[in-house]
Enzyme design. Structure first.
Site, PDB file in Angstrom:
ATOM      1  N   SER A  24       0.833  -1.211   0.000  1.00 31.87           N
ATOM      2  CA  SER A  24       0.000   0.000   0.000  1.00 31.87           C
ATOM      3  C   SER A  24       0.860   1.250   0.000  1.00 31.87           C
ATOM      4  O   SER A  24       1.797   1.354   0.786  1.00 31.87           O
ATOM      5  CB  SER A  24      -0.876   0.046   1.254  1.00 31.87           C
ATOM      6  OG  SER A  24      -1.629  -1.120   1.371  1.00 31.87           O
ATOM      7  N   HIS A  31      -5.088  -1.957  -5.539  1.00 29.86           N
ATOM      8  CA  HIS A  31      -3.975  -2.879  -5.785  1.00 29.86           C
ATOM      9  C   HIS A  31      -3.962  -3.235  -7.266  1.00 29.86           C
ATOM     10  O   HIS A  31      -4.636  -4.166  -7.702  1.00 29.86           O
ATOM     11  CB  HIS A  31      -4.136  -4.160  -4.953  1.00 29.86           C
ATOM     12  CG  HIS A  31      -3.681  -4.008  -3.535  1.00 29.86           C
ATOM     13  ND1 HIS A  31      -2.461  -4.446  -3.078  1.00 29.86           N
ATOM     14  CD2 HIS A  31      -4.276  -3.436  -2.467  1.00 29.86           C
ATOM     15  CE1 HIS A  31      -2.341  -4.167  -1.795  1.00 29.86           C
ATOM     16  NE2 HIS A  31      -3.432  -3.553  -1.396  1.00 29.86           N
ATOM     17  N   HIS A  55      -3.842 -11.506  -1.445  1.00 30.46           N
ATOM     18  CA  HIS A  55      -3.842 -11.808  -0.017  1.00 30.46           C
ATOM     19  C   HIS A  55      -4.627 -13.094   0.238  1.00 30.46           C
ATOM     20  O   HIS A  55      -5.557 -13.420  -0.507  1.00 30.46           O
ATOM     21  CB  HIS A  55      -4.489 -10.656   0.773  1.00 30.46           C
ATOM     22  CG  HIS A  55      -3.818  -9.338   0.575  1.00 30.46           C
ATOM     23  ND1 HIS A  55      -4.082  -8.537  -0.508  1.00 30.46           N
ATOM     24  CD2 HIS A  55      -2.895  -8.685   1.324  1.00 30.46           C
ATOM     25  CE1 HIS A  55      -3.336  -7.437  -0.417  1.00 30.46           C
ATOM     26  NE2 HIS A  55      -2.613  -7.499   0.682  1.00 30.46           N
ATOM     27  N   TYR A 100      -6.805 -13.561   2.444  1.00 22.48           N
ATOM     28  CA  TYR A 100      -8.221 -13.283   2.744  1.00 22.48           C
ATOM     29  C   TYR A 100      -9.075 -13.131   1.485  1.00 22.48           C
ATOM     30  O   TYR A 100     -10.298 -13.109   1.553  1.00 22.48           O
ATOM     31  CB  TYR A 100      -8.375 -12.035   3.638  1.00 22.48           C
ATOM     32  CG  TYR A 100      -7.865 -10.735   3.047  1.00 22.48           C
ATOM     33  CD1 TYR A 100      -8.540 -10.081   2.026  1.00 22.48           C
ATOM     34  CD2 TYR A 100      -6.702 -10.156   3.530  1.00 22.48           C
ATOM     35  CE1 TYR A 100      -8.072  -8.893   1.489  1.00 22.48           C
ATOM     36  CE2 TYR A 100      -6.219  -8.979   3.014  1.00 22.48           C
ATOM     37  CZ  TYR A 100      -6.909  -8.349   1.994  1.00 22.48           C
ATOM     38  OH  TYR A 100      -6.432  -7.182   1.467  1.00 22.48           O
ATOM     39  N   GLU A 101      -8.426 -13.031   0.327  1.00 22.04           N
ATOM     40  CA  GLU A 101      -9.212 -12.931  -0.907  1.00 22.04           C
ATOM     41  C   GLU A 101      -9.800 -14.282  -1.309  1.00 22.04           C
ATOM     42  O   GLU A 101     -10.604 -14.365  -2.235  1.00 22.04           O
ATOM     43  CB  GLU A 101      -8.352 -12.353  -2.025  1.00 22.04           C
ATOM     44  CG  GLU A 101      -8.006 -10.883  -1.755  1.00 22.04           C
ATOM     45  CD  GLU A 101      -7.076 -10.290  -2.790  1.00 22.04           C
ATOM     46  OE1 GLU A 101      -7.544  -9.993  -3.882  1.00 22.04           O
ATOM     47  OE2 GLU A 101      -5.874 -10.153  -2.494  1.00 22.04           O
ATOM     48  N   ALA A 149       1.853  -2.320   4.604  1.00 22.36           N
ATOM     49  CA  ALA A 149       1.351  -1.424   5.654  1.00 22.36           C
ATOM     50  C   ALA A 149       0.991  -2.318   6.836  1.00 22.36           C
ATOM     51  O   ALA A 149       0.523  -3.439   6.640  1.00 22.36           O
ATOM     52  CB  ALA A 149       0.118  -0.694   5.167  1.00 22.36           C
ATOM     53  N   MET A 209      -1.523  -8.294   7.098  1.00 16.76           N
ATOM     54  CA  MET A 209      -2.241  -9.409   6.456  1.00 16.76           C
ATOM     55  C   MET A 209      -1.492  -9.981   5.249  1.00 16.76           C
ATOM     56  O   MET A 209      -2.099 -10.565   4.356  1.00 16.76           O
ATOM     57  CB  MET A 209      -3.633  -8.936   6.021  1.00 16.76           C
ATOM     58  CG  MET A 209      -4.478  -8.371   7.147  1.00 16.76           C
ATOM     59  SD  MET A 209      -6.016  -7.689   6.546  1.00 16.76           S
ATOM     60  CE  MET A 209      -6.587  -6.774   7.994  1.00 16.76           C
ATOM     61  N   SER A 210      -0.178  -9.793   5.211  1.00 16.45           N
ATOM     62  CA  SER A 210       0.583 -10.292   4.052  1.00 16.45           C
ATOM     63  C   SER A 210       1.987 -10.687   4.502  1.00 16.45           C
ATOM     64  O   SER A 210       2.243 -10.902   5.686  1.00 16.45           O
ATOM     65  CB  SER A 210       0.668  -9.204   2.975  1.00 16.45           C
ATOM     66  OG  SER A 210       1.435  -8.110   3.449  1.00 16.45           O
ATOM     67  N   ASN A 241      -1.093   2.700  11.161  1.00 16.38           N
ATOM     68  CA  ASN A 241      -2.063   2.995  12.230  1.00 16.38           C
ATOM     69  C   ASN A 241      -1.597   2.296  13.496  1.00 16.38           C
ATOM     70  O   ASN A 241      -0.788   1.373  13.432  1.00 16.38           O
ATOM     71  CB  ASN A 241      -3.454   2.452  11.837  1.00 16.38           C
ATOM     72  CG  ASN A 241      -3.413   0.961  11.537  1.00 16.38           C
ATOM     73  OD1 ASN A 241      -2.977   0.543  10.452  1.00 16.38           O
ATOM     74  ND2 ASN A 241      -3.819   0.158  12.495  1.00 16.38           N
ATOM     75  N   HIS A 281      -9.702   1.209   6.606  1.00 11.65           N
ATOM     76  CA  HIS A 281      -8.782   1.107   5.474  1.00 11.65           C
ATOM     77  C   HIS A 281      -8.357   2.510   5.017  1.00 11.65           C
ATOM     78  O   HIS A 281      -7.247   2.715   4.549  1.00 11.65           O
ATOM     79  CB  HIS A 281      -9.465   0.338   4.329  1.00 11.65           C
ATOM     80  CG  HIS A 281      -8.563   0.054   3.177  1.00 11.65           C
ATOM     81  ND1 HIS A 281      -7.370  -0.628   3.306  1.00 11.65           N
ATOM     82  CD2 HIS A 281      -8.672   0.364   1.859  1.00 11.65           C
ATOM     83  CE1 HIS A 281      -6.779  -0.724   2.129  1.00 11.65           C
ATOM     84  NE2 HIS A 281      -7.536  -0.125   1.228  1.00 11.65           N
TER      85      HIS A 281
HETATM   86  N1  HPA Z   1      -3.988  -4.892  11.356  1.00 12.03           N
HETATM   87  C1  HPA Z   1      -3.829  -5.769  10.334  1.00 12.03           C
HETATM   88  N2  HPA Z   1      -3.415  -5.394   9.140  1.00 12.03           N
HETATM   89  C2  HPA Z   1      -3.129  -4.097   8.948  1.00 12.03           C
HETATM   90  C3  HPA Z   1      -3.263  -3.138   9.976  1.00 12.03           C
HETATM   91  C4  HPA Z   1      -3.721  -3.564  11.241  1.00 12.03           C
HETATM   92  O1  HPA Z   1      -3.873  -2.780  12.196  1.00 12.03           O
HETATM   93  N3  HPA Z   1      -2.910  -1.939   9.434  1.00 12.03           N
HETATM   94  C5  HPA Z   1      -2.550  -2.176   8.145  1.00 12.03           C
HETATM   95  N4  HPA Z   1      -2.682  -3.476   7.840  1.00 12.03           N
END
Ligand code: HPA
Length: 288
Positions: free
Chosen positions: A45, A76, A98, A100-101, A128, A226-227, A250, A262
């Site tokens: 990202s 993406h 990912h 989760y897809e 990210a 998540m990757s 974050n 997001h």
């Molecule tokens: N958790 C999981 N995946 C993420 C986060 C998070 O806080 N921020 C960016 N990708």
């Protein structure tokens, strides 16, 4: 010749299929370009536009490659881009898939194996991530020292294809110490504050609960995403030298005073993208 160990009939069939798929994807790419990349980069990202500043030598949309997994996440873009950066021949993934897809974990790491089959020796993974370490602030950067991936199935489950790597790969030093040292030294010269820490991969797509984040913290994780970790497992299996860089987009759930979105992730990665790009150039330089 494909040599398989630990086989059961169905697992063997699936692995022959997977090996065949890797070869077919690489063969298709070879009909477009004969560039042999030294370094492979997965753009996370906020980094998609990195290649706008490079001279693109070849570009191949994932959709043109039969059997290739295609990202469904907005923002993406899905293509391979070949370019030289500081005289290093690089293959970029602009967009990744990912777990989760809904893809099988072996399909999630297929692109890494294809880039390895094209000749890449180095892999730079970017992402990210949510900050768990209390010192982290949104917009900080963390070099991956190690990861925790055991909340997901291993991408190496199934009969081993010995051409790709050994059945039981060592994981004591997944992220290259030599490359990390070079990157830290160069980042310091450029006044970029670069933390180092442990990345934990969840399946997503939901963010974590505060209780999960407290557990991850107790387990030694500094950041969550998540990757990346599954990609590093496949690359380590295939003998690649690996670098991982997280942009802390974050604060993780329960640490953040506001609900996670997001939008916050993309806002932060956008805000600090110049520094992220600079760090990526430093990382590519380290593979010279
Ligand atoms: N958790 C999981 N995946 C993420 C986060 C998070 O806080 N921020 C960016 N990708």
């Amino acid at each position: 010749m494909v040599v398989l160990s630990h086989r059961t009939d169905t697992a063997t069939d699936r692995w022959i299929e997977m090996y065949d798929k890797i070869k077919k994807c690489a063969d298709y790419i070879r009909t477009i370009t004969d560039i042999v990349p030294k370094t492979a980069v997965v753009l996370g990202s906020g980094l998609g536009e990195y290649i706008d500043a490079t001279e693109i030598l070849a570009s191949i949309p994932y959709g043109d490659i039969k059997g290739f997994p295609i990202s469904t996440v907005a923002g993406h873009m899905g293509r391979f881009v070949f370019a030289n950066v500081s005289e290093v021949p690089v293959v970029f993934m602009q967009g990744r898939v990912h777990y989760y897809e809904g893809y099988d974990i072996t399909d999630v790491v297929l692109p890494i194996r294809v880039m390895r089959a094209l000749g890449a020796e180095y892999l730079i993974l970017t992402n990210a991530a949510g900050g768990i370490n209390p010192v982290f602030r949104p917009g900080d950067f963390m070099l991956l020292r190690d990861h925790i991936s055991c909340f997901l199935p291993s991408p190496l489950i199934g009969s081993n294809i010995d051409e790709l790597g050994v059945r039981f790969p060592d994981m004591s030093s997944v992220y290259s110490i030599a490359l990390r040292d070079k990157i830290k030294a160069e980042a310091a010269k450029c006044d970029i504050n670069l933390f180092e820490g442990v990345y934990l991969q969840t399946s997503g797509p939901n963010y974590e609960t505060p209780a999960e984040i407290r557990m991850f913290s107790a387990l030694g994780a500094d950041a969550v995403g998540m990757s990346t970790a599954c990609e590093a497992i496949a690359a380590n299996h295939a003998g690649m030298k690996i670098v991982g860089i997280s942009c802390i987009s974050n604060l993780a759930a329960g640490i953040s005073k506001t609900p996670l979105t997001h939008e916050e992730v993309t806002e932060t990665t956008n805000r600090v993208k110049q520094t992220f790009k600079k760090l990526l150039t430093i990382a590519i330089d380290s593979t010279k």
